[in-house]
Design a protein around this motif. Structure first.
Motif, PDB file in Angstrom:
ATOM      1  N   VAL A 110       0.840  -1.205   0.000  1.00 59.09           N
ATOM      2  CA  VAL A 110       0.000   0.000   0.000  1.00 59.09           C
ATOM      3  C   VAL A 110       0.871   1.249   0.000  1.00 59.09           C
ATOM      4  CG1 VAL A 110      -1.651   1.326   1.381  1.00 59.09           C
ATOM      5  CG2 VAL A 110      -1.981  -1.129   1.077  1.00 59.09           C
ATOM      6  N   LEU A 111       1.916   1.237   0.795  1.00 63.70           N
ATOM      7  CA  LEU A 111       2.814   2.387   0.851  1.00 63.70           C
ATOM      8  C   LEU A 111       3.535   2.600  -0.483  1.00 63.70           C
ATOM      9  CD1 LEU A 111       4.403   1.874   4.386  1.00 63.70           C
ATOM     10  CD2 LEU A 111       2.763   3.646   3.722  1.00 63.70           C
ATOM     11  N   LYS A 112       3.910   1.515  -1.142  1.00 65.64           N
ATOM     12  CA  LYS A 112       4.594   1.636  -2.436  1.00 65.64           C
ATOM     13  C   LYS A 112       3.666   2.275  -3.471  1.00 65.64           C
ATOM     14  CE  LYS A 112       7.448  -1.054  -5.649  1.00 65.64           C
ATOM     15  NZ  LYS A 112       8.723  -0.421  -5.275  1.00 65.64           N
ATOM     16  N   ALA A 113       2.402   1.850  -3.484  1.00 69.16           N
ATOM     17  CA  ALA A 113       1.440   2.430  -4.422  1.00 69.16           C
ATOM     18  C   ALA A 113       1.213   3.910  -4.117  1.00 69.16           C
ATOM     19  CB  ALA A 113       0.117   1.661  -4.348  1.00 69.16           C
ATOM     20  N   TYR A 114       1.164   4.259  -2.847  1.00 65.89           N
ATOM     21  CA  TYR A 114       0.987   5.660  -2.436  1.00 65.89           C
ATOM     22  C   TYR A 114       2.176   6.499  -2.918  1.00 65.89           C
ATOM     23  CZ  TYR A 114       0.236   9.596   0.831  1.00 65.89           C
ATOM     24  OH  TYR A 114       0.037  10.842   1.395  1.00 65.89           O
ATOM     25  N   ALA A 115       3.388   6.002  -2.704  1.00 65.84           N
ATOM     26  CA  ALA A 115       4.574   6.727  -3.149  1.00 65.84           C
ATOM     27  C   ALA A 115       4.587   6.906  -4.663  1.00 65.84           C
ATOM     28  CB  ALA A 115       5.832   5.987  -2.692  1.00 65.84           C
ATOM     29  N   GLU A 116       4.155   5.891  -5.387  1.00 63.60           N
ATOM     30  CA  GLU A 116       4.134   5.973  -6.852  1.00 63.60           C
ATOM     31  C   GLU A 116       3.104   6.982  -7.341  1.00 63.60           C
ATOM     32  OE1 GLU A 116       3.530   1.918  -7.949  1.00 63.60           O
ATOM     33  OE2 GLU A 116       5.673   1.397  -7.823  1.00 63.60           O
ATOM     34  N   ARG A 117       1.968   7.074  -6.645  1.00 65.68           N
ATOM     35  CA  ARG A 117       0.952   8.055  -7.058  1.00 65.68           C
ATOM     36  C   ARG A 117       1.490   9.476  -6.964  1.00 65.68           C
ATOM     37  NH1 ARG A 117      -2.618   4.875  -4.048  1.00 65.68           N
ATOM     38  NH2 ARG A 117      -2.879   6.450  -2.419  1.00 65.68           N
ATOM     39  N   PHE A 118       2.345   9.726  -5.974  1.00 65.21           N
ATOM     40  CA  PHE A 118       2.902  11.069  -5.810  1.00 65.21           C
ATOM     41  C   PHE A 118       4.230  11.255  -6.540  1.00 65.21           C
ATOM     42  CE2 PHE A 118      -0.184  11.113  -2.416  1.00 65.21           C
ATOM     43  CZ  PHE A 118      -0.595  12.431  -2.371  1.00 65.21           C
ATOM     44  N   LYS A 119       4.679  10.213  -7.234  1.00 59.46           N
ATOM     45  CA  LYS A 119       5.892  10.286  -8.053  1.00 59.46           C
ATOM     46  C   LYS A 119       7.105  10.747  -7.240  1.00 59.46           C
ATOM     47  CE  LYS A 119       3.058  11.551 -12.066  1.00 59.46           C
ATOM     48  NZ  LYS A 119       2.781  12.583 -13.083  1.00 59.46           N
ATOM     49  N   VAL A 120       7.242  10.191  -6.042  1.00 61.58           N
ATOM     50  CA  VAL A 120       8.377  10.579  -5.211  1.00 61.58           C
ATOM     51  C   VAL A 120       9.645   9.952  -5.774  1.00 61.58           C
ATOM     52  CG1 VAL A 120       6.902  10.751  -3.186  1.00 61.58           C
ATOM     53  CG2 VAL A 120       8.178   8.651  -3.580  1.00 61.58           C
ATOM     54  N   GLY A 121      10.758  10.613  -5.560  1.00 61.14           N
ATOM     55  CA  GLY A 121      12.028  10.142  -6.100  1.00 61.14           C
ATOM     56  C   GLY A 121      12.858   9.398  -5.072  1.00 61.14           C
ATOM     57  N   ARG A 122      14.129   9.228  -5.398  1.00 60.87           N
ATOM     58  CA  ARG A 122      15.046   8.480  -4.541  1.00 60.87           C
ATOM     59  C   ARG A 122      15.264   9.219  -3.218  1.00 60.87           C
ATOM     60  NH1 ARG A 122      20.343  10.597  -4.791  1.00 60.87           N
ATOM     61  NH2 ARG A 122      21.259   8.581  -4.199  1.00 60.87           N
ATOM     62  N   GLY A 123      15.661   8.452  -2.225  1.00 61.26           N
ATOM     63  CA  GLY A 123      15.995   9.047  -0.944  1.00 61.26           C
ATOM     64  C   GLY A 123      14.817   9.277  -0.024  1.00 61.26           C
ATOM     65  N   TRP A 124      13.638   8.770  -0.400  1.00 63.04           N
ATOM     66  CA  TRP A 124      12.434   8.958   0.429  1.00 63.04           C
ATOM     67  C   TRP A 124      11.824   7.585   0.676  1.00 63.04           C
ATOM     68  CZ3 TRP A 124       8.230  13.162  -0.891  1.00 63.04           C
ATOM     69  CH2 TRP A 124       7.296  13.213   0.148  1.00 63.04           C
ATOM     70  N   ARG A 125      11.801   7.171   1.932  1.00 61.35           N
ATOM     71  CA  ARG A 125      11.235   5.882   2.300  1.00 61.35           C
ATOM     72  C   ARG A 125       9.908   6.064   3.022  1.00 61.35           C
ATOM     73  NH1 ARG A 125      16.325   2.244   4.627  1.00 61.35           N
ATOM     74  NH2 ARG A 125      16.558   0.971   2.761  1.00 61.35           N
ATOM     75  N   PHE A 126       8.963   5.180   2.694  1.00 59.01           N
ATOM     76  CA  PHE A 126       7.678   5.100   3.387  1.00 59.01           C
ATOM     77  C   PHE A 126       7.710   3.817   4.213  1.00 59.01           C
ATOM     78  CE2 PHE A 126       7.071   8.042   0.044  1.00 59.01           C
ATOM     79  CZ  PHE A 126       6.072   8.905   0.454  1.00 59.01           C
ATOM     80  N   LEU A 127       7.385   3.945   5.513  1.00 58.29           N
ATOM     81  CA  LEU A 127       7.668   2.844   6.436  1.00 58.29           C
ATOM     82  C   LEU A 127       6.466   2.464   7.280  1.00 58.29           C
ATOM     83  CD1 LEU A 127      10.690   4.899   7.087  1.00 58.29           C
ATOM     84  CD2 LEU A 127      11.144   2.475   6.776  1.00 58.29           C
ATOM     85  N   THR A 128       6.423   1.199   7.664  1.00 51.71           N
ATOM     86  CA  THR A 128       5.370   0.682   8.528  1.00 51.71           C
ATOM     87  C   THR A 128       6.013  -0.220   9.576  1.00 51.71           C
ATOM     88  OG1 THR A 128       3.193  -0.401   8.532  1.00 51.71           O
ATOM     89  CG2 THR A 128       4.869  -1.345   7.087  1.00 51.71           C
ATOM     90  N   GLY A 129       5.224  -0.621  10.562  1.00 58.28           N
ATOM     91  CA  GLY A 129       5.762  -1.466  11.622  1.00 58.28           C
ATOM     92  C   GLY A 129       4.710  -1.753  12.668  1.00 58.28           C
ATOM     93  N   ASP A 130       5.137  -2.047  13.874  1.00 59.98           N
ATOM     94  CA  ASP A 130       4.234  -2.322  14.982  1.00 59.98           C
ATOM     95  C   ASP A 130       3.669  -1.007  15.524  1.00 59.98           C
ATOM     96  OD1 ASP A 130       3.312  -4.258  17.273  1.00 59.98           O
ATOM     97  OD2 ASP A 130       4.245  -2.537  18.285  1.00 59.98           O
ATOM     98  N   LYS A 131       2.336  -0.940  15.685  1.00 59.84           N
ATOM     99  CA  LYS A 131       1.710   0.328  16.069  1.00 59.84           C
ATOM    100  C   LYS A 131       2.184   0.832  17.426  1.00 59.84           C
ATOM    101  CE  LYS A 131      -2.640   2.843  16.205  1.00 59.84           C
ATOM    102  NZ  LYS A 131      -2.121   3.735  17.257  1.00 59.84           N
ATOM    103  N   GLU A 132       2.267  -0.041  18.409  1.00 59.63           N
ATOM    104  CA  GLU A 132       2.695   0.403  19.734  1.00 59.63           C
ATOM    105  C   GLU A 132       4.122   0.957  19.696  1.00 59.63           C
ATOM    106  OE1 GLU A 132       2.185  -2.507  22.751  1.00 59.63           O
ATOM    107  OE2 GLU A 132      -0.011  -2.640  22.510  1.00 59.63           O
ATOM    108  N   GLN A 133       4.984   0.320  18.926  1.00 60.63           N
ATOM    109  CA  GLN A 133       6.357   0.807  18.826  1.00 60.63           C
ATOM    110  C   GLN A 133       6.431   2.126  18.058  1.00 60.63           C
ATOM    111  OE1 GLN A 133       9.330  -2.066  17.659  1.00 60.63           O
ATOM    112  NE2 GLN A 133       8.236  -3.745  18.675  1.00 60.63           N
ATOM    113  N   ILE A 134       5.581   2.274  17.041  1.00 61.99           N
ATOM    114  CA  ILE A 134       5.544   3.532  16.294  1.00 61.99           C
ATOM    115  C   ILE A 134       5.024   4.657  17.180  1.00 61.99           C
ATOM    116  CG2 ILE A 134       4.371   4.746  14.400  1.00 61.99           C
ATOM    117  CD1 ILE A 134       4.656   2.167  12.761  1.00 61.99           C
ATOM    118  N   ASP A 135       3.991   4.387  17.977  1.00 61.84           N
ATOM    119  CA  ASP A 135       3.486   5.409  18.905  1.00 61.84           C
ATOM    120  C   ASP A 135       4.568   5.799  19.915  1.00 61.84           C
ATOM    121  OD1 ASP A 135       1.044   5.479  17.677  1.00 61.84           O
ATOM    122  OD2 ASP A 135      -0.002   4.283  19.189  1.00 61.84           O
ATOM    123  N   ALA A 136       5.333   4.818  20.398  1.00 64.57           N
ATOM    124  CA  ALA A 136       6.428   5.122  21.333  1.00 64.57           C
ATOM    125  C   ALA A 136       7.493   5.989  20.660  1.00 64.57           C
ATOM    126  CB  ALA A 136       7.037   3.827  21.848  1.00 64.57           C
TER     127      ALA A 136
END
Length: 326
Positions: free
Chosen positions: A108-134
């Motif tokens: 999902v994040l890859k498709a989102y990045a492609e829609r906005f035509k982002v270039g190199r050097g920009w990562r879209f990231l996901t993970g465990d919600k509790e750890q992200i909130d921390a």
């Protein structure tokens, strides 16, 4: 997310990272969580070791299902990325971390990045919600009662910094892109040295804005230009259509509702709204919660710009030529 009431500043806001313990190593491995994350290409990384250690970075938090400010925030950062050019991915690194990791898979994040035509050097990231909130709490980007409320509101700040020098700043994602690009390219590279006299990116001269232009510059300009004088065709603002002369091309009532309720019009399958959605890479127009008065001010600015750039006169000349030819 329901509102855009936080951090609409014209300048970067310096801040101390919240919760820094006196006995911790400032801005180092003892301070930052080494959160495990997965990027849009399925690669696992650690927040400190792999993403920010020794780097100048931009970190913000979004979710791809957001219907209002997240797309605007992404489009604004895309402008900053384009201003910095090849420095992104070598001198400066962008990270957008999802606050809705259950929905925002790497695909999902890859498709989102492609829609906005982002270039190199920009990562879209996901993970465990509790750890992200921390992680958000540690970065000072989590507001109790907002980010953990029942609505989908969240703190609209982002943080930029140089981990090696310990210089960190909180910023508005709706910052003027030239200012933010200059901070990333110059003053954050070495906190002991002032920015160079010759700015890395030169902002254009700006006339004193009307209320409608202020709204356009802070809410709309991340995705839309207004003619060649405003960057039409240079790729920086082509997430949405150029709006020069739009008040002449479109019905006023339709434009007013489209600005105020784009999500509803797409849900109702308005023909023109669907055409624009498909034409511009399926990036949905965000609902910016503008009032009728706000919308009128924006439309008045667009009409004034069309007159200032001679659009109405050009259209009248073409009509006159057509009449003569008949």
């Amino acid at each position: 997310m329901r509102r855009l009431s936080i951090w609409f500043g014209a300048a970067l806001l310096c801040c101390a990272l919240q919760g820094l313990a006196e006995d911790a190593t400032p801005w180092g491995a003892d301070y930052f969580p080494n959160t495990l994350l997965t990027d849009q290409d399925g690669r696992q990384v650690r927040f400190f070791d792999d993403l920010i250690k020794g780097k100048v970075v931009v970190v913000n938090f979004i979710f791809t299902g957001c219907g209002d400010s997240c797309p605007l925030e992404t489009a604004r950062l895309r402008q900053v990325q384009q201003l910095l050019g090849e420095r992104v991915g070598s001198d400066v690194f962008f990270y957008s971390i999802s606050i809705d990791p259950l929905s925002d898979t790497p695909q999902v994040l890859k498709a989102y990045a492609e829609r906005f035509k982002v270039g190199r050097g920009w990562r879209f990231l996901t993970g465990d919600k509790e750890q992200i909130d921390a992680l958000r709490r540690r970065l000072g980007l989590f507001i109790e009662g907002v980010d953990n409320g029942r609505s989908r509101d969240h703190n609209l700040s982002l943080i930029v910094g140089n981990q090696a020098t310990g210089r960190w700043m909180k910023a508005s994602p709706f910052e003027n892109p030239w200012i933010l690009a200059d901070q990333l390219a110059n003053s954050l590279q070495n906190w002991k040295a002032p920015s160079s006299e010759q700015s890395y990116v030169q902002a254009p001269d700006i006339r004193p804005p009307s209320s409608g232009e202020e709204l356009f510059r802070t809410r709309c300009a991340a995705c839309h230009s207004v003619g060649p004088e405003d960057g039409q065709g240079v790729g920086m603002r082509n997430v949405g259509p150029d709006l020069l002369g739009v008040t002449q091309r479109r019905d006023r009532a339709w434009l007013s509702r489209w600005i105020r309720e784009p999500d509803r019009m797409l849900a109702e399958r308005d023909a023109l709204a669907l055409t624009l959605f498909e034409q511009f890479n399926r990036v949905a127009m965000p609902n910016l919660r503008l009032s009728s008065d706000n919308t009128d001010s924006v439309l008045e600015f667009l009409e004034q710009e069309a007159r200032r750039q001679g659009v109405f006169e050009q259209a009248q000349a073409l009509d006159d030529e057509a009449a003569i030819a008949q």
